[in-house]
Design a protein around this motif. Sequence first.
Motif, mmCIF file in Angstrom:
data_model
loop_
_atom_site.group_PDB
_atom_site.id
_atom_site.type_symbol
_atom_site.label_atom_id
_atom_site.label_comp_id
_atom_site.label_asym_id
_atom_site.label_seq_id
_atom_site.Cartn_x
_atom_site.Cartn_y
_atom_site.Cartn_z
ATOM 1 N N PHE A 1 -10.423 74.117 -56.659
ATOM 2 C CA PHE A 1 -9.012 74.049 -55.948
ATOM 3 C C PHE A 1 -7.961 72.991 -56.474
ATOM 4 O O PHE A 1 -8.479 72.287 -57.347
ATOM 5 C CB PHE A 1 -9.387 73.826 -54.476
ATOM 6 N N PRO A 2 -7.047 73.376 -56.291
ATOM 7 C CA PRO A 2 -5.850 72.425 -56.762
ATOM 8 C C PRO A 2 -6.300 71.239 -56.159
ATOM 9 O O PRO A 2 -6.503 70.941 -55.156
ATOM 10 C CB PRO A 2 -4.518 72.821 -56.371
ATOM 11 N N PRO A 3 -6.025 70.185 -56.843
ATOM 12 C CA PRO A 3 -6.244 68.645 -56.320
ATOM 13 C C PRO A 3 -5.345 68.214 -54.898
ATOM 14 O O PRO A 3 -4.545 68.896 -54.779
ATOM 15 C CB PRO A 3 -5.614 67.680 -57.426
ATOM 16 N N GLY A 4 -6.347 67.910 -53.840
ATOM 17 C CA GLY A 4 -5.807 67.321 -52.719
ATOM 18 C C GLY A 4 -5.786 68.354 -51.699
ATOM 19 O O GLY A 4 -5.425 68.400 -50.481
ATOM 20 N N THR A 5 -6.532 69.722 -52.181
ATOM 21 C CA THR A 5 -6.579 70.830 -51.168
ATOM 22 C C THR A 5 -7.763 70.389 -50.071
ATOM 23 O O THR A 5 -9.032 70.302 -50.659
ATOM 24 C CB THR A 5 -6.946 72.343 -51.702
ATOM 25 N N VAL A 6 -7.550 70.705 -48.979
ATOM 26 C CA VAL A 6 -8.514 70.554 -47.926
ATOM 27 C C VAL A 6 -8.896 71.886 -47.387
ATOM 28 O O VAL A 6 -7.759 72.557 -46.665
ATOM 29 C CB VAL A 6 -8.135 69.359 -46.775
ATOM 30 N N ILE A 7 -10.220 72.370 -47.390
ATOM 31 C CA ILE A 7 -10.397 73.847 -46.944
ATOM 32 C C ILE A 7 -11.139 73.625 -45.453
ATOM 33 O O ILE A 7 -11.840 72.581 -45.006
ATOM 34 C CB ILE A 7 -11.312 74.409 -47.876
#
Length: 585
Positions: A204-210
Amino acid sequence: MRRSRQQAGCGARTRWRGRTAGGCFALLVAVTATPAAGGSPTTTHRTSVAVAQRASVAPQASSPTAVASDAGLAWGDNYYGQLGDGTTNNYRTTPIPVGLPTGAELAAVAAGDAHSLALTSAGAVLAWGRNRVGQLGDGSTTDRSTPVDVSLPPGTTVTAVAVGFTHSLALTSAGTVLAWGNNSSSQLGDGTTTNRSTPVAVSFPPGTVITAVAGGGMHSLALTSAGTVFAWGDNSSGQLGDGTTTNRSRPVAVGLPPGTVVTAVAGGRSHSLAVTSAGAARAWGNNFVGQLGDGSNVNRNASVPVRLPPGTTVTAIAGGLNHSLALTSVGTVLAWGSNSWGQLGDGTTRERNTPGSVSLPADVSITAVAAGNLFGLAITSVGAVLGWGSNVLGQLGDGTTTVRRTPVAASLPTATTITAIATGSGHSLALVEARSASTTALRVSPRNPTADQDVTLTATVTCTTDTPTGSVTFRSNATDLATVPLGGTNTATHTTGFPPGTHTLTAHYTSTNTCPSSRSDATTITVGTPTDPDIPTEPDIPTDPDLPITGPNVSSAVGAAGLLIVTGVILIRLTHRRRPPHQRP
């Protein structure tokens, strides 16, 4: 050799071949709502995917049996061991227990084409069934007919699981996603097309929280903490929703209207679905039988609104082979798309490109839905399971293989309450609610009392699901002695005396909350007769030969002495007679 079964709308097939879009494939999901933007997950999302139904060699009858707490149930196709009961090459028309490891407690389940996943309460993942491309994640490609541990990276805690056709997904407590299994269309999202038999991280792109994940046929979806959606993998029908039909080996953003906040996602064979914070539904991807529900049969590579009936609020959504299901806020179910096997549950076999109502029994309210290959499942508010559509492998769990165009009840074990469901190609899974249990233990002190002693009775109550409240009634030989409220340490105490004799003691806990009432095992005590100091007792017979003989023993002693004297006299006389004459005095 396996037999294939011809189904309406599909050629005779026994397995998925390559990336053929026209194959009989289904994706199933049971998804619950997630928080709006900026929130953290408060419910577990359960997503699974399925493909072509296959006729197994022979059915194995199974009648309902008692199921332990924290149990998993499975039914339907078991050719590869996807029911987890230790057998293969059969199918079950009623639910059977999954053979879980001792002590395992389950939090969620997911089902793929021919494999199954379960999330444990400890944050581990179990897997069983087909493993040809490593979809079980145990480092091998060996099929498993009972659950095995997925080889998670050290220190990983999983909070949700999802399944595609032959790939698997896991959401971690850190908001990252792991993937394993088939990667031929880059559905693992690691930037490659290399199959993986152990989990790898999705890029995922940096900083993405799923906060939630869902598996499509050969694509994957993820919901972020900001209410946006990412997708990756196969995009041949626009199911990634990025405005193209180009496959993606890493996650790309789904194109949503400005201001849209998504709360739940689901994947079908080659279409995708989402629920918004406003209770609306959106869809994109393949639409050749109306599975997007927008009133057309045109594929969409960007999301379009589902044409819901006026005033409808959607709370959960699910995608099947070529049909879709939606749960509403009033406990009803809507369905649209292909209906060749009655999978829309409206009593017909007519396909629909806008949502219509599933024909539920009167006064039934639904709390969760799942869409299988050519069938649907739902949980009712009382924890029962309803199913409709194709049933050729027993996947509806009603004890038959009869196709049902309207919902019928699955034959669950007695006193079973279901909390979660998942559907695969031709099999179904369910979680059983942990049954609340209480025990009452009785301690008696002292255990061998006399009639002049007080006896203390102490009852201790334990409960598996709640802190016990209520009272304890102590009984002796079925007679109530006292009723005492439970104290802060879950104990009740009563002190009393008992008359001489045998007493059977029990403690009966009466609950005032969710803990069930219970009673102790019986404890039997015998109370002896006390000694009265005012009643004289017979003295002991003396044993010291030097003591004078007195009392009632005198006559016996005199008699014995007389007898000895007589005997001595006789012996002396006899001795005197036998002497020779010259020796006599």
